[in-house]
Design a protein around this motif. Structure first.
Motif, PDB file in Angstrom:
ATOM      1  N   ALA A  61      30.313  52.353  20.470  1.00 43.81           N
ATOM      2  CA  ALA A  61      31.057  51.110  20.275  1.00 43.81           C
ATOM      3  C   ALA A  61      30.306  49.943  20.911  1.00 43.81           C
ATOM      4  O   ALA A  61      30.234  48.847  20.335  1.00 43.81           O
ATOM      5  CB  ALA A  61      32.453  51.226  20.891  1.00 43.81           C
ATOM      6  N   TRP A  62      29.704  50.186  22.041  1.00 39.94           N
ATOM      7  CA  TRP A  62      28.906  49.174  22.734  1.00 39.94           C
ATOM      8  C   TRP A  62      27.699  48.770  21.879  1.00 39.94           C
ATOM      9  O   TRP A  62      27.366  47.592  21.763  1.00 39.94           O
ATOM     10  CB  TRP A  62      28.483  49.728  24.103  1.00 39.94           C
ATOM     11  CG  TRP A  62      27.541  48.904  24.918  1.00 39.94           C
ATOM     12  CD1 TRP A  62      26.323  49.291  25.399  1.00 39.94           C
ATOM     13  CD2 TRP A  62      27.729  47.560  25.403  1.00 39.94           C
ATOM     14  NE1 TRP A  62      25.749  48.278  26.126  1.00 39.94           N
ATOM     15  CE2 TRP A  62      26.581  47.202  26.141  1.00 39.94           C
ATOM     16  CE3 TRP A  62      28.752  46.631  25.244  1.00 39.94           C
ATOM     17  CZ2 TRP A  62      26.430  45.960  26.736  1.00 39.94           C
ATOM     18  CZ3 TRP A  62      28.603  45.383  25.848  1.00 39.94           C
ATOM     19  CH2 TRP A  62      27.450  45.053  26.581  1.00 39.94           C
ATOM     20  N   PHE A 118      28.958  46.648  19.111  1.00 38.71           N
ATOM     21  CA  PHE A 118      29.313  45.352  19.688  1.00 38.71           C
ATOM     22  C   PHE A 118      28.082  44.461  19.830  1.00 38.71           C
ATOM     23  O   PHE A 118      28.059  43.315  19.381  1.00 38.71           O
ATOM     24  CB  PHE A 118      29.971  45.601  21.061  1.00 38.71           C
ATOM     25  CG  PHE A 118      30.269  44.362  21.853  1.00 38.71           C
ATOM     26  CD1 PHE A 118      31.409  43.617  21.591  1.00 38.71           C
ATOM     27  CD2 PHE A 118      29.416  43.939  22.863  1.00 38.71           C
ATOM     28  CE1 PHE A 118      31.695  42.483  22.326  1.00 38.71           C
ATOM     29  CE2 PHE A 118      29.693  42.795  23.606  1.00 38.71           C
ATOM     30  CZ  PHE A 118      30.835  42.065  23.330  1.00 38.71           C
ATOM     31  N   LYS A 119      27.023  45.026  20.405  1.00 37.89           N
ATOM     32  CA  LYS A 119      25.810  44.237  20.624  1.00 37.89           C
ATOM     33  C   LYS A 119      25.171  43.837  19.294  1.00 37.89           C
ATOM     34  O   LYS A 119      24.710  42.712  19.122  1.00 37.89           O
ATOM     35  CB  LYS A 119      24.793  45.052  21.446  1.00 37.89           C
ATOM     36  CG  LYS A 119      25.151  45.139  22.913  1.00 37.89           C
ATOM     37  CD  LYS A 119      24.030  45.798  23.701  1.00 37.89           C
ATOM     38  CE  LYS A 119      23.797  47.220  23.237  1.00 37.89           C
ATOM     39  NZ  LYS A 119      22.769  47.928  23.980  1.00 37.89           N
ATOM     40  N   GLU A 131      26.639  43.419  16.366  1.00 31.64           N
ATOM     41  CA  GLU A 131      27.422  42.385  15.695  1.00 31.64           C
ATOM     42  C   GLU A 131      27.182  41.014  16.318  1.00 31.64           C
ATOM     43  O   GLU A 131      27.024  40.019  15.610  1.00 31.64           O
ATOM     44  CB  GLU A 131      28.923  42.717  15.753  1.00 31.64           C
ATOM     45  CG  GLU A 131      29.322  43.950  14.967  1.00 31.64           C
ATOM     46  CD  GLU A 131      29.120  43.787  13.465  1.00 31.64           C
ATOM     47  OE1 GLU A 131      29.103  42.642  12.968  1.00 31.64           O
ATOM     48  OE2 GLU A 131      28.968  44.824  12.794  1.00 31.64           O
ATOM     49  N   HIS A 161      32.566  41.682   8.011  1.00 33.23           N
ATOM     50  CA  HIS A 161      32.574  42.945   8.742  1.00 33.23           C
ATOM     51  C   HIS A 161      32.474  44.191   7.869  1.00 33.23           C
ATOM     52  O   HIS A 161      31.632  45.032   8.097  1.00 33.23           O
ATOM     53  CB  HIS A 161      33.801  43.036   9.639  1.00 33.23           C
ATOM     54  CG  HIS A 161      33.586  42.397  10.979  1.00 33.23           C
ATOM     55  ND1 HIS A 161      32.368  42.364  11.599  1.00 33.23           N
ATOM     56  CD2 HIS A 161      34.426  41.747  11.806  1.00 33.23           C
ATOM     57  CE1 HIS A 161      32.466  41.734  12.751  1.00 33.23           C
ATOM     58  NE2 HIS A 161      33.705  41.330  12.906  1.00 33.23           N
ATOM     59  N   GLY A 197      34.148  48.079  18.101  1.00 28.86           N
ATOM     60  CA  GLY A 197      32.924  47.314  18.362  1.00 28.86           C
ATOM     61  C   GLY A 197      32.935  45.997  17.610  1.00 28.86           C
ATOM     62  O   GLY A 197      32.602  44.944  18.162  1.00 28.86           O
ATOM     63  N   LYS A 198      33.332  46.044  16.350  1.00 27.66           N
ATOM     64  CA  LYS A 198      33.362  44.836  15.526  1.00 27.66           C
ATOM     65  C   LYS A 198      34.424  43.857  16.035  1.00 27.66           C
ATOM     66  O   LYS A 198      34.188  42.657  16.139  1.00 27.66           O
ATOM     67  CB  LYS A 198      33.643  45.202  14.072  1.00 27.66           C
ATOM     68  CG  LYS A 198      32.426  45.748  13.339  1.00 27.66           C
ATOM     69  CD  LYS A 198      32.811  46.224  11.968  1.00 27.66           C
ATOM     70  CE  LYS A 198      31.585  46.635  11.161  1.00 27.66           C
ATOM     71  NZ  LYS A 198      30.732  45.482  10.834  1.00 27.66           N
ATOM     72  N   ALA A 225      35.760  43.645  19.019  1.00 28.31           N
ATOM     73  CA  ALA A 225      35.417  43.089  20.329  1.00 28.31           C
ATOM     74  C   ALA A 225      34.309  42.047  20.211  1.00 28.31           C
ATOM     75  O   ALA A 225      34.311  41.042  20.919  1.00 28.31           O
ATOM     76  CB  ALA A 225      35.002  44.207  21.275  1.00 28.31           C
ATOM     77  N   ALA A 226      33.367  42.275  19.282  1.00 27.58           N
ATOM     78  CA  ALA A 226      32.262  41.325  19.137  1.00 27.58           C
ATOM     79  C   ALA A 226      32.779  39.965  18.661  1.00 27.58           C
ATOM     80  O   ALA A 226      32.388  38.923  19.187  1.00 27.58           O
ATOM     81  CB  ALA A 226      31.227  41.865  18.160  1.00 27.58           C
TER      82      ALA A 226
END
Lengths: 237, 320
Positions: free
Chosen positions: A4-5, A8-9, A11, A70, A96-97, A99-100
């Motif tokens: 997920a991280w 996140f990065k 995105e 997305h 991840g998406k 949160a980004a």
């Protein structure tokens, strides 16, 4: 969690290597400035109430532009196939998406801290209210991002996803105005409850209302759940 | 390594893949061939777990694709027909992202990305933006993505489509090298590709498996093996074909008719009979001897190994 991280990065990187984030930041700050100015001159209060209220409505129209790609774009460009054949659990992809985009919203909101700064310099605003107002706005962002992701999961066409996102969100805004027009008491109360404006009201007064917190949590997780179902079910067709 | 059992995929009323079964052992390249729209991509997507099957099952690297999707995903590298790339990212950022979601530990990531880039010939291209790359380079990035986690199974969907001849040859060498220590399934509709690369082929048409075996088996079954084209002139002309057919070495003789149309058709216009001779053992010496005995003019004899192209057309033709 590390997956997920990674999402996140990735995105966030895509937001910032394309002009989208910068254009967005510009437009957003321009609108904030306008709302801030209007708020001060119209009410004469050293408060952010008008600005933050209007920004939440601006988010309704602008956030689907940040979320529209997305799933629509990932499906169109075939990268969804990469996500679904790599060991990426769907929840990690969604989270991840989500949160980004929320992090990008946070960056936008940090940009508007200029305005409480101005208030603090020239007047004596209630900083507690400012703080809860920002919290309310962030909750609105979380909810709208989630709804925007759902609309993006419904189509392969990013622009259509963006418009659809606005259409999905609109009822949650106009319900408040519609409430004033109906006579049946139960309906009025139901419509009011549907409107997000009702639920950010306490935050703009400095109150952290648990009922409102629950409403935003329900909204956010509800649409994330729908997105999950939608992405999952589209594989079967 | 890979086992497909009655794999079926229906999209509404359309059956895209209809009870396709095949087994692939460890190592080597399996050529997955068929005309466009035959169901190759759909079958491959089911093997990767991207598409759930409507029926049947698939076991890849010891795991059922439906029941243990995550284990299968870890062991399969997949290059879809259009490489799954983020246009906005640089090659380096993209591959580091892939390494990360493929679970390569942070300390090994830079090294692994470097290795893979060198393997596919992308060294020094780290900062190039993916969206600005040509088709050939995109394909390399796609391939780098597929081999990032060193998977024991590689599924490549039309890896050479849109490449120039030099790139096709490069890709072929690369796939051959990869297949040394892993199982590769490769789909294509370019048959010369398969002839150079795949000892074993599975052919599908209209969603059904129509052939499965070594290249020679498929070729042989479809076209009846090696043939000889013989041009003979003599009197009486109609006795030529039966006389050749009577030779013990010859299995079957078919006169090849003169093609229609006004244009010049050389051997026929010169009074030659053209025969299509099918034989298990080389009959050419016997035919030459026969021609001498009978006083015929023998102008040419040609041994023809049927190409996969012919086998393909014969099988597809028989299906329809």
């Amino acid at each position: 969690m590390s997956v997920a991280w990674a999402i996140f990065k990735k995105e966030l990187r895509i937001y910032f290597v394309s002009p989208l984030a910068y254009v967005f930041l510009g437009v957003f700050l321009l609108l904030s400035g306008l709302f801030f100015y209007l708020g001060i001159t119209m009410t004469g209060e050293a408060s952010l109430r008008v600005m933050l209220g209007n920004l939440s409505i601006a988010f309704l129209f602008l956030l689907p532009l940040l979320t529209m790609r997305h799933f629509a774009e990932e499906r169109r460009s075939g990268t969804l196939e990469l996500m679904m054949t790599a060991p990426v659990p769907l929840w990690a992809l969604l989270f991840g998406k989500w949160a980004a985009t929320l992090a990008l919203c946070l960056a936008l909101l940090l940009g508007t801290l200029l305005f409480p700064g101005i208030l603090l310099y020239y007047g004596d605003p209630d900083m507690g209210v400012v703080l809860t107002s920002y919290l309310g706005l962030l909750l609105v962002c979380g909810a709208f991002v989630s709804a925007g992701m759902f609309s993006s999961s419904l189509t392969d066409e990013p622009v259509a996803a963006g418009l659809l996102g606005v259409i999905i969100l609109l009822p949650f805004w106009v319900a408040g105005s519609a409430a004033d027009m109906v006579s049946a008491d139960w309906l009025r109360r139901a419509l009011r409850h549907l409107s997000f404006l009702t639920h950010i009201e306490p935050f703009s007064k400095g109150v952290v209302d648990t009922g409102a917190l629950a409403w935003f949590a329900l909204f956010t997780f509800g649409f994330l759940f729908l997105t999950w179902r939608s992405v999952e079910s589209r594989r079967w067709r | 390594m890979i086992s497909a059992q009655s794999l079926t995929k229906r999209f509404g009323s359309l059956t895209a893949v209809d009870a396709v079964s095949f087994e692939v052992g460890t190592g080597g390249v399996l050529g997955f061939i068929g005309p466009n729209g035959a169901g190759k991509t759909t079958t491959m997507r089911m093997l990767t777990g991207f598409l759930p099957a409507s029926g049947g099952k698939a076991v890849v690297a010891g795991h059922d694709v439906f029941d243990e999707p995550m284990q299968v995903r870890r062991k399969v590298g997949y290059l879809p027909e259009t490489p799954p790339l983020y246009r906005e990212l640089s090659i380096g950022d993209y591959l580091r992202f892939v390494a990360e979601i493929r679970g390569i530990a942070a300390r090994d990531r830079a090294r692994r990305v470097g290795e893979v880039m060198e393997q596919v010939g992308l060294s020094g291209w780290e900062r190039r933006i993916v969206g600005s790359l040509s088709k050939g380079y995109r394909q390399r990035v796609g391939l780098a993505q597929a081999i990032m986690h060193d998977p024991p199974v590689l599924i490549l969907d039309e890896p050479t489509s849109g490449l120039d001849p030099a790139q096709v040859a490069g890709m072929r060498d690369f796939v051959r090298e990869l297949a040394n220590d892993r199982t590769v399934i490769l789909s294509t509709h370019i048959l010369s590709e398969v002839e150079l690369l795949c000892p074993r082929v599975v052919m599908i048409a209209g969603g059904k498996k129509v052939a499965d075996g070594t290249l020679d088996e498929v070729r042989h079954r479809a076209t009846g093996g090696v043939r000889y084209r013989v041009e003979l002139k003599g009197e009486p002309p109609d006795a030529i074909a039966p006389a050749v057919g009577a030779l013990p070495q010859v299995d079957q003789v078919k006169p090849v008719p003169r093609p229609p149309g006004d244009g010049p058709h050389d051997p026929w216009d010169q009074g030659f009979r053209v025969l299509d001779v099918r034989a298990a053992d080389d009959p050419r010496t016997a035919i030459a001897r026969l021609a001498t005995e009978q006083g015929w003019t023998l102008r040419g004899m040609e041994r023809r190994v049927p190409g996969l192209e012919e086998a393909f057309l014969a099988i597809i033709g028989a299906e329809q």
